[in-house]
Design an enzyme around this catalytic site. Structure first.
Site, PDB file in Angstrom:
ATOM      1  CE  LYS A 146      -4.344  -1.783   1.550  1.00 38.56           C
ATOM      2  NZ  LYS A 146      -5.421  -1.851   2.486  1.00 38.56           N
TER       3      LYS A 146
ATOM      4  CE  LYS B 218      -5.839  -7.523  -2.194  1.00 44.34           C
ATOM      5  NZ  LYS B 218      -5.804  -7.411  -0.787  1.00 44.34           N
TER       6      LYS B 218
ATOM      7  CE  LYS C 250     -12.634  -2.993   0.090  1.00 44.52           C
ATOM      8  NZ  LYS C 250     -13.364  -3.040   1.329  1.00 44.52           N
TER       9      LYS C 250
HETATM   10  P1  TYM Z   1     -10.688  -5.536   3.392  1.00 40.31           P
HETATM   11  O1  TYM Z   1     -11.701  -4.473   3.606  1.00 40.31           O
HETATM   12  O2  TYM Z   1      -9.592  -5.264   2.421  1.00 40.31           O
HETATM   13  O3  TYM Z   1     -11.397  -6.894   2.940  1.00 40.31           O
HETATM   14  C1  TYM Z   1     -12.504  -7.466   3.660  1.00 40.31           C
HETATM   15  C2  TYM Z   1     -12.440  -8.982   3.584  1.00 40.31           C
HETATM   16  O4  TYM Z   1     -12.474  -9.420   2.227  1.00 40.31           O
HETATM   17  C3  TYM Z   1     -11.373 -10.283   1.960  1.00 40.31           C
HETATM   18  N1  TYM Z   1     -10.948 -10.083   0.560  1.00 40.31           N
HETATM   19  C4  TYM Z   1     -10.793 -11.074  -0.330  1.00 40.31           C
HETATM   20  N2  TYM Z   1     -10.938 -12.413  -0.234  1.00 40.31           N
HETATM   21  C5  TYM Z   1     -10.707 -13.138  -1.338  1.00 40.31           C
HETATM   22  N3  TYM Z   1     -10.343 -12.593  -2.545  1.00 40.31           N
HETATM   23  C6  TYM Z   1     -10.175 -11.258  -2.675  1.00 40.31           C
HETATM   24  N4  TYM Z   1      -9.819 -10.731  -3.855  1.00 40.31           N
HETATM   25  C7  TYM Z   1     -10.389 -10.435  -1.536  1.00 40.31           C
HETATM   26  N5  TYM Z   1     -10.317  -9.083  -1.324  1.00 40.31           N
HETATM   27  C8  TYM Z   1     -10.660  -8.892  -0.035  1.00 40.31           C
HETATM   28  C9  TYM Z   1     -10.280  -9.845   2.949  1.00 40.31           C
HETATM   29  O5  TYM Z   1      -9.331 -10.865   3.177  1.00 40.31           O
HETATM   30  C10 TYM Z   1     -11.108  -9.536   4.173  1.00 40.31           C
HETATM   31  O6  TYM Z   1     -11.389 -10.712   4.907  1.00 40.31           O
HETATM   32  N6  TYM Z   1      -7.823  -4.971   7.462  1.00 40.31           N
HETATM   33  C11 TYM Z   1      -9.028  -5.581   6.942  1.00 40.31           C
HETATM   34  C12 TYM Z   1     -10.283  -5.205   7.724  1.00 40.31           C
HETATM   35  C13 TYM Z   1     -10.190  -5.486   9.176  1.00 40.31           C
HETATM   36  C14 TYM Z   1     -10.248  -6.733   9.822  1.00 40.31           C
HETATM   37  C15 TYM Z   1     -10.135  -6.466  11.204  1.00 40.31           C
HETATM   38  C16 TYM Z   1     -10.364  -8.033   9.365  1.00 40.31           C
HETATM   39  C17 TYM Z   1     -10.073  -4.539  10.142  1.00 40.31           C
HETATM   40  N7  TYM Z   1     -10.028  -5.124  11.360  1.00 40.31           N
HETATM   41  C18 TYM Z   1     -10.131  -7.496  12.155  1.00 40.31           C
HETATM   42  C19 TYM Z   1     -10.368  -9.062  10.319  1.00 40.31           C
HETATM   43  C20 TYM Z   1     -10.257  -8.795  11.675  1.00 40.31           C
HETATM   44  C21 TYM Z   1      -9.217  -5.151   5.509  1.00 40.31           C
HETATM   45  O7  TYM Z   1      -8.701  -4.139   5.083  1.00 40.31           O
HETATM   46  O8  TYM Z   1     -10.063  -5.974   4.792  1.00 40.31           O
END
Ligand code: TYM
Length: 331
Positions: free
Chosen positions: A110, A193, A196
Site C-alpha cells: 500500500k 487480486k 477495491k
Molecule cells: P478488506 O476491507 O480489504 O477486505 C474485507 C475482507 O475481504 C477479503 N478479501 C478477499 N478475499 C478473497 N479474494 C479477494 N480478492 C479479496 N479481497 C478482499 C479480505 O481478506 C477480508 O477478509 N484490514 C481488513 C479489515 C479489518 C479486519 C479487522 C479483518 C479490520 N479489522 C479485524 C479481520 C479482523 C481489511 O482491510 O479488509
C-alpha cells in the site's frame, strides 16, 4: 467459538469480499457468537473524502445485511462508535515490535515507493486490527488469504502481552480461511487480486452491479483460447482460467475439479455465459435487499447504534483487564 471480522468501508463490496469473507460470516452466524464491523478507523489511514466515507459506512453496513448478516444474531457496528478499539490499539502498540510491523506485506504494497510519505496510521494499523479482535476474546477470524499475516501478528501480540505481564488476558485467535475462495483474482489480470483499489471497474464484480453489467464484465473477462482442461493441474500457468473456475466452484459450493468434470473440453464461449447466469442468480437477490435498506437510513442507524452499545459492553472487561495488567487500574 467466538468470531470477529471486519471490512473497510471504502468503495463497493465486491465478489472477492463476498466469496472470500462475507458469505462465510453469514454461515458462521448459526454456529458461533459473531461480531462484524466496518473498519472506518482503518479507512482513514489514507485520505478519504469525509462525506463519501460517511456514505460508505452506511452503504457497506446495508450491504452486509443484504448479504445475510442478521443484526438479531450478530453485532454489527462501525469502529468509530466503539472507542475501546482505539484505546486498546494504543496499549497494544507498546507490545508490538517495529520489526514485526516491518514484515507486513500489505503495508509494503500500500505504501509502495512512498513509504516515508505514508501516514503513521497506515503503518500501525495491523495493531488496531489486533485490538479489534483481541478485545472480544475471538477464537476465529474469517478472512481472505491476504489477511492471514495480520491474524498471525495478532497471535504474536496476544502471547507477548500475556507473557510480559504474566496474565492470561488475551486469547490467540486462528485465521479461518475458505478452501476455494481464499483469493479471488482480478477479471483483467489473473495474477492480481480482485480489489477495491484497482482503477479498472472491469476488474471486479461489485455487489451493486446490475445483471447486464455482470454479464458484460464476465464476457469481457480476460481468458485464453484453450478449452477447459480435464483436471485442475491442467489450469497451471492459466491464472485467468483458474480464477473463473474458482469463482464457479465457490458459487456452487463445489470443488474446482467438479466444475472441470462438467466443462472439460468446452471453450469460454460456453463457460462464460453459464458463469454469468450463476453470478446473476446469486447477486440479484442481494442487490434487491440492498436497495430496500438504502431506502431506510433510520433503520440502519438504529442497527449500528445498538450494535455499538452492545460491543462497548462486551469490550469493557478485556480493556479494563489490559489497563490493570499494565498497572493502570481505573477505579
Ligand atoms: P478488506 O476491507 O480489504 O477486505 C474485507 C475482507 O475481504 C477479503 N478479501 C478477499 N478475499 C478473497 N479474494 C479477494 N480478492 C479479496 N479481497 C478482499 C479480505 O481478506 C477480508 O477478509 N484490514 C481488513 C479489515 C479489518 C479486519 C479487522 C479483518 C479490520 N479489522 C479485524 C479481520 C479482523 C481489511 O482491510 O479488509
Amino acid at each position: 467459538m467466538r468470531v470477529v471480522s471486519g471490512i473497510q468501508p471504502t468503495g463497493n463490496l465486491h465478489l472477492g469480499n463476498y466469496l472470500g469473507a462475507i458469505r462465510r460470516w453469514v454461515r458462521m452466524q448459526d454456529e458461533a457468537e459473531c461480531i462484524f464491523f466496518l473498519a472506518d478507523l482503518h479507512a482513514v489511514t489514507v485520505y478519504n473524502d469525509p462525506a463519501e466515507l460517511s456514505r460508505n459506512v452506511n452503504g457497506m453496513a446495508a450491504a452486509l445485511i443484504a448479504c445475510g448478516i442478521d443484526p438479531e444474531k450478530s453485532l454489527v457496528f462501525n469502529h468509530a462508535r466503539v472507542p475501546a478499539h482505539a484505546e486498546l490499539a494504543w496499549l497494544l502498540s507498546c507490545t508490538a515490535r517495529i520489526g514485526w510491523l516491518n514484515r507486513m506485506t500489505q503495508f509494503k504494497e500500500k505504501s509502495g515507493k512512498n513509504r516515508e510519505g505514508s501516514s503513521v496510521g497506515l503503518y500501525a494499523y495491523p495493531v488496531l486490527q489486533a485490538a479489534d479482535v483481541l478485545l472480544y476474546q475471538a477464537t476465529h477470524v474469517p478472512v481472505g488469504e491476504d489477511q492471514k499475516q495480520h491474524v498471525e501478528l495478532m497471535r504474536d501480540i496476544a502471547l507477548k502481552f500475556n507473557t510480559d505481564y504474566d496474565v492470561e488476558l488475551f486469547t490467540a485467535p486462528e485465521p479461518h480461511i475458505g478452501a476455494t475462495a481464499a483469493r479471488i483474482m482480478s477479471l483483467r489480470d489473473g495474477n492480481a487480486k480482485m480489489s477495491k483499489s484497482d482503477p479498472s471497474e472491469m476488474s471486479r464484480i461489485n455487489l451493486g452491479d446490475d445483471d447486464d453489467m455482470i454479464a458484460q464484465k464476465i464476457r469481457k473477462a480476460k481468458t485464453d483460447p484453450e478449452p477447459l482442461p480435464e483436471s485442475v493441474e491442467g489450469l497451471a500457468g492459466r491464472p485467468e482460467a483458474l480464477n473463473l473456475v474458482t469463482i464457479h466452484a465457490a458459487l456452487t459450493d463445489a470443488e474446482p475439479q467438479a466444475v472441470l468434470d462438467q466443462y472439460a473440453g468446452q471453450g469460454f464461449g460456453q463457460f462464460k455465459p453459464a458463469l454469468a447466469d450463476l453470478l446473476i442468480a446469486t447477486l440479484a437477490p442481494i442487490r434487491a435487499r440492498l436497495q430496500d435498506f438504502e431506502a431506510d437510513p433510520a433503520a440502519l442507524e438504529a442497527i449500528l447504534a445498538a450494535g455499538a452499545a452492545k460491543a462497548s459492553e462486551r469490550a469493557a472487561p478485556t480493556l479494563e483487564g489490559a489497563y490493570r495488567a499494565l498497572g493502570l487500574p481505573r477505579g
